[in-house]
Each structure stands twice: as structure tokens, then as C-alpha cells.
Design an enzyme around this catalytic site. Structure first.
Site, PDB file in Angstrom:
ATOM      1  N   HIS A  88     -36.675 159.961 -38.803  1.00  0.00           N
ATOM      2  CA  HIS A  88     -37.380 159.371 -37.661  1.00  0.00           C
ATOM      3  C   HIS A  88     -37.486 160.404 -36.556  1.00  0.00           C
ATOM      4  CE1 HIS A  88     -38.807 156.375 -34.802  1.00  0.00           C
ATOM      5  NE2 HIS A  88     -38.052 156.989 -33.913  1.00  0.00           N
ATOM      6  N   ASP A 168     -37.018 143.072 -32.145  1.00  0.00           N
ATOM      7  CA  ASP A 168     -37.349 144.358 -31.543  1.00  0.00           C
ATOM      8  C   ASP A 168     -38.832 144.437 -31.198  1.00  0.00           C
ATOM      9  OD1 ASP A 168     -37.113 147.259 -30.887  1.00  0.00           O
ATOM     10  OD2 ASP A 168     -38.440 147.392 -32.621  1.00  0.00           O
ATOM     11  N   ARG A 175     -40.721 145.653 -22.889  1.00  0.00           N
ATOM     12  CA  ARG A 175     -40.246 146.865 -22.214  1.00  0.00           C
ATOM     13  C   ARG A 175     -41.415 147.734 -21.783  1.00  0.00           C
ATOM     14  NH1 ARG A 175     -37.483 149.492 -26.712  1.00  0.00           N
ATOM     15  NH2 ARG A 175     -37.325 151.290 -25.306  1.00  0.00           N
ATOM     16  N   SER A 190     -33.647 149.767 -30.569  1.00  0.00           N
ATOM     17  CA  SER A 190     -34.989 149.538 -31.095  1.00  0.00           C
ATOM     18  C   SER A 190     -35.219 150.361 -32.362  1.00  0.00           C
ATOM     19  CB  SER A 190     -36.030 149.893 -30.030  1.00  0.00           C
ATOM     20  OG  SER A 190     -37.337 149.856 -30.557  1.00  0.00           O
ATOM     21  N   LYS A 194     -34.567 148.855 -36.828  1.00  0.00           N
ATOM     22  CA  LYS A 194     -35.568 148.916 -37.901  1.00  0.00           C
ATOM     23  C   LYS A 194     -35.103 149.813 -39.040  1.00  0.00           C
ATOM     24  CE  LYS A 194     -39.062 150.078 -35.152  1.00  0.00           C
ATOM     25  NZ  LYS A 194     -38.658 149.865 -33.761  1.00  0.00           N
TER      26      LYS A 194
END
Length: 431
Positions: A88, A168, A175, A190, A194
Site C-alpha cells: 500500500h 471506514d 473526514r 482507515s 481494509k
């Protein structure tokens, strides 16, 4: 019969507002009640602002993350019979690393479940880039995703299903409009809710810092990386992070179709040195976590194996890897006004300019223009001559050029010498 709720949102908000730790049961309830619609957007926005201002203890962040995971499905890749490892990135300008990285790692028999997103603002989205390939589709069922990883392809880049961490998704949208995006506990929970719900065995985080990054300050980026590594480790996911420099755009292409072209150059053993360097660094990190620390990733990139896997991966999702990519009808070339050395090239303004050209979106529902973007012809430290092209802007409509050029005012400079750049990978963070 009316159900009596065990907690009150106002009490939870006050506890965090006053700097206290929210008890585990109350925090789990808050997430569940918000997902159910019992806690209002206004109340959750107030809680998010309290977190932004007061922060959270490590155990609170763990509970928040776990509660968001529990709001939806949790996948498992145990039946695949091979290691799974994901990556990620916190996002940046010209960050196309997922495209060459996923097939490169899969070449070594490791499954890569790369659930990716779309761009919003100045940072590009992996799915937007890939959709510039004729026929390619981002939406896969869980069954299609598993089959692709089980096969010789091994890698899949696709959209995350709506069943993963729905809390989320709801909180992220809130947000985004309440000025609480930058809260490290909320960012970490967040991302990691996931990734943990996805069910990967291992995860490598590319946490960027610098002018074009989400976290411009390296100390804040380091704090975020450490928080996410701790969350992954606590949940049984082998997790490491690399802190990487995003002060200058990554590579020479910023956009969608042009970033795919650059990714294919990397897969062919060429391409810009910085993109190759980061691709190899992340591949080595992923394969180390998958139990192959001695994998020769350079050879797989140079001898065509990674390219073969890339083409198979694109075809598996109905794309044509050999089809021509979209090209822009309109271009605008910016040339050097004098001889000298390109001393500065700030990432953020170039990301904003590409966005204004149509490569990104201002709202989630906006389309992107695949051929829009910027191609750089020089990077800081390169010597340039007066009249030499520095960068080319591409768009479907020349009316987009003036606002893009406004974004680039003061974003680059030619001088006697460039400030010496450090390595792209600055630190490796482990549990």
C-alpha cells in the site's frame, strides 16, 4: 420493543475531547452505531475532530481498527496454497509503482492481492491508470479475484468490494469534508482496517513524505508508518514500511495513460532510474516477507518474465496489453528560458497541474481524461540549454492549459546547481 443503546455518543465525544482514552466497549459501540446510522454524521464529525486534536493511544487505535474490520466481511486466502503479500502506498505524484510491482512479485510464485483505489485531488489512482488500457476492468467478484491469484498469473489489481470495512468508507467520506483527514489515528485505522480485512499474509507500506505527499513532514510520516506497522503486527499480518521521498515527481510521467507507458518501459527493463529503484526495493521487501529474501528481482525485470506476467494479468481482466494507449489532441511545451541546471521541481504543483488538465477528479463521480497529464523531459540536477523542452502538458482541450500553467508558477527553477537529493528510500520501519 425499543432497543436501549448501551452508550451515548455525547459521552464518547466528551471523553476524547477532554483528552481521555475511550473505553474499548464504548469505542466499538461508537463505530457500530455510526455504521448502523444511530450515531449521526454530526456526532461522528465531532468525535473525529476530537481525535484530530487530542490523538489516540496505541490500544485505542487498535480497537478502532478492529471495530472497522468487524463492520464488514473478512477475506481469507488460506485456500490458495501460496503466500500472499500486498503493498500500500500513501500516494504521490507520478506514483505508478503498483503497475510493474504486482506482476514482478507474482513472477516468483507469490500471490499479490492488490486492492486499489481511484484518484481524488492531486494524487492519481491506480484503477484510473489501468482503465486507460482498452477493455480492462477493475470490478471483479471475489471468485474471479481468487481464480486469478490461484492461476499462473498470481497477481490481481482490482477495486475493493463494498463488503470490506464499510465503517471506514462512511467515516472516510465524512473526514474528507470536515477537515480531519490528516489525523494519524484515523489515517492508520482507515488504511489498515481494509488491508487486514483483505486477509493478506504480509503487507509492505510505502509511506511517502515531501511536497507531493500526504504527509509532507518526515517525522509525521514516520509516526504514521510506525502506527500502521504496529496495527498490522498486532493483527497477525507481517508488516514493514519504507519511508520514501516524494519531494520530486516519481519518474517522468504524471497522468494515466502516460504512466502506463512508463510502467511498461520498466517491465521491459528500461524506464526512469527512480521508478526502477523503488520498484525493486519494494519487490525485495515483499518477497522477503514472503520467505524469498534472495529472489533476483532485477533479473526477472530484465529478462521478460515480469512483462509476461503483466500481459497475462491485463488479459485476465479483459484488457488488451498490446492496444495503443490514448494520446492527447492538444499539447503545450514549456522550454528552458536560459542555460543552466534544473535546480528544483516541486512535486505538488505538478500534481495539481495534471489534475487541472483532466488527469484527476475533484469529485468522486467525475470522469478522468486518460490522455491528460504531464511528461517531464528533465529532472533536478540535469543540465539544460535555452529553448530545450522541460515538460509537455497534454489535454483534450487547450482551454485547460492556462489554469494548469498557473499551478506551475514558481514550481521549478534553473540555477547554477541542484540541491543534492538523498536516496528515495530513507528508512525501513519494522515492528
Amino acid at each position: 420493543m425499543t432497543t436501549v443503546e448501551p452508550f451515548d455518543a455525547v459521552d464518547v465525544i466528551r471523553a476524547k475531547r477532554d483528552g481521555g482514552a475511550v473505553p474499548e466497549a464504548a469505542l466499538r459501540w461508537m463505530v457500530d452505531a455510526y455504521t448502523r446510522g444511530y450515531v449521526s454524521d454530526a456526532q461522528m464529525a465531532s468525535f473525529a475532530m476530537a481525535v484530530f486534536q487530542r490523538g489516540m493511544e496505541r490500544d485505542e487505535i487498535r480497537v478502532l481498527t478492529d471495530a472497522m474490520i468487524a463492520s464488514g466481511e473478512r477475506m481469507s486466502f488460506a485456500s490458495l496454497g501460496k503466500k500472499t503479500v500486498d503493498k500500500h502506498s500513501t500516494g504521490g505524484v507520478g506514483d505508478k509503482i503498483t503497475l510493474p510491482l504486482a506482476p514482478l512479485v507474482a513472477t516468483f510464485g507469490v500471490a499479490v492481492p492488490q486492492l486499489s483505489g481511484r484518484g481524488l485531488g492531486h494524487t492519481g489512482g491506480t484503477l484510473d491508470k489501468l482503465e486507460s488500457i482498452l477493455g480492462w476492468r477493475a470490478a471483479l467478484s471475489n471468485e474471479e479475484m481468487f481464480a486469478q491469484m490461484q492461476s499462473d498469473v498470481g497477481a490481481v489489481i482490482c477495486a475493493a468490494g463494498s463488503g470490506l470495512a464499510p465503517a471506514d468508507k462512511k467515516l472516510y467520506a465524512l473526514r474528507d469534508v470536515t477537515g480531519t483527514v490528516e489525523a494519524i489515528p484515523l489515517i492508520a485505522s482507515s488504511i489498515m482496517s481494509k488491508k487486514i480485512a483483505e486477509g493478506t499474509d504480509a503487507l509492505v507500506l510505502d509511506v511517502k513524505f515531501g511536497s507531493g505527499a500526504f504527509m509532507q513532514d518526515i517525522d509525521r510520516a514516520r509516526e504514521l508508518a510506525r502506527t500502521m506497522v504496529a496495527l498490522g503486527t498486532d493483527s497477525g499480518v507481517a508488516t514493514t514500511a519504507l519511508l520514501t521521498d516524494m519531494n520530486v515527481p516519481l519518474g517522468l510521467a504524471i497522468g494515466n495513460a502516460n504512466e502506463v507507458r512508463e510502467s511498461v518501459e520498466i517491465l521491459a527493463g528500461g524506464g526512469p532510474a527512480d521508478v526502477r529503484e523503488l520498484t525493486l526495493a519494494l519487490a525485495k521487501e515483499m518477497l522477503t516477507l514472503a520467505g524469498q529474501p534472495d529472489a533476483d528481482v532485477e533479473a526477472a525485470l530484465d529478462d521478460g518474465r515480469a512483462m509476461d506476467t503483466w500481459k497475462a494479468m491485463i488479459r485476465a481482466q479483459d484488457g488488451d496489453p498490446d492496444a495503443p494507449l490514448p494520446t492527447a489532441r492538444e499539447t503545450h511545451i514549456v522550454t528552458a528560458p536560459e542555460d543552466g541546471v534544473l535546480s528544483r521541481l516541486d512535486a505538488l504543483p505538478f500534481g495539481v497541474a495534471a489534475w487541472r488538465l483532466g488527469a484527476g477528479r475533484a469529485r468522486a463521480e467525475d470522469p478522468v481524461i486518460f490522455e491528460a497529464g504531464i511528461d517531464l523531459h528533465a529532472k533536478p540536477g540535469d543540465r539544460v540549454a535555452a529553448g530545450q523542452p522541460l515538460f509537455t502538458l497534454s489535454a483534450a482541450d487547450e482551454a485547460r492549459f492556462p489554469r494548469a500553467m498557473e499551478a506551475l508558477e514558481g514550481a521549478w527553477a534553473i540555477g547554477g546547481q541542484a540541491q543534492e537529493a538523498g536516496p528515495i528510500v530513507r528508512e525501513r520501519i519494522t515492528a
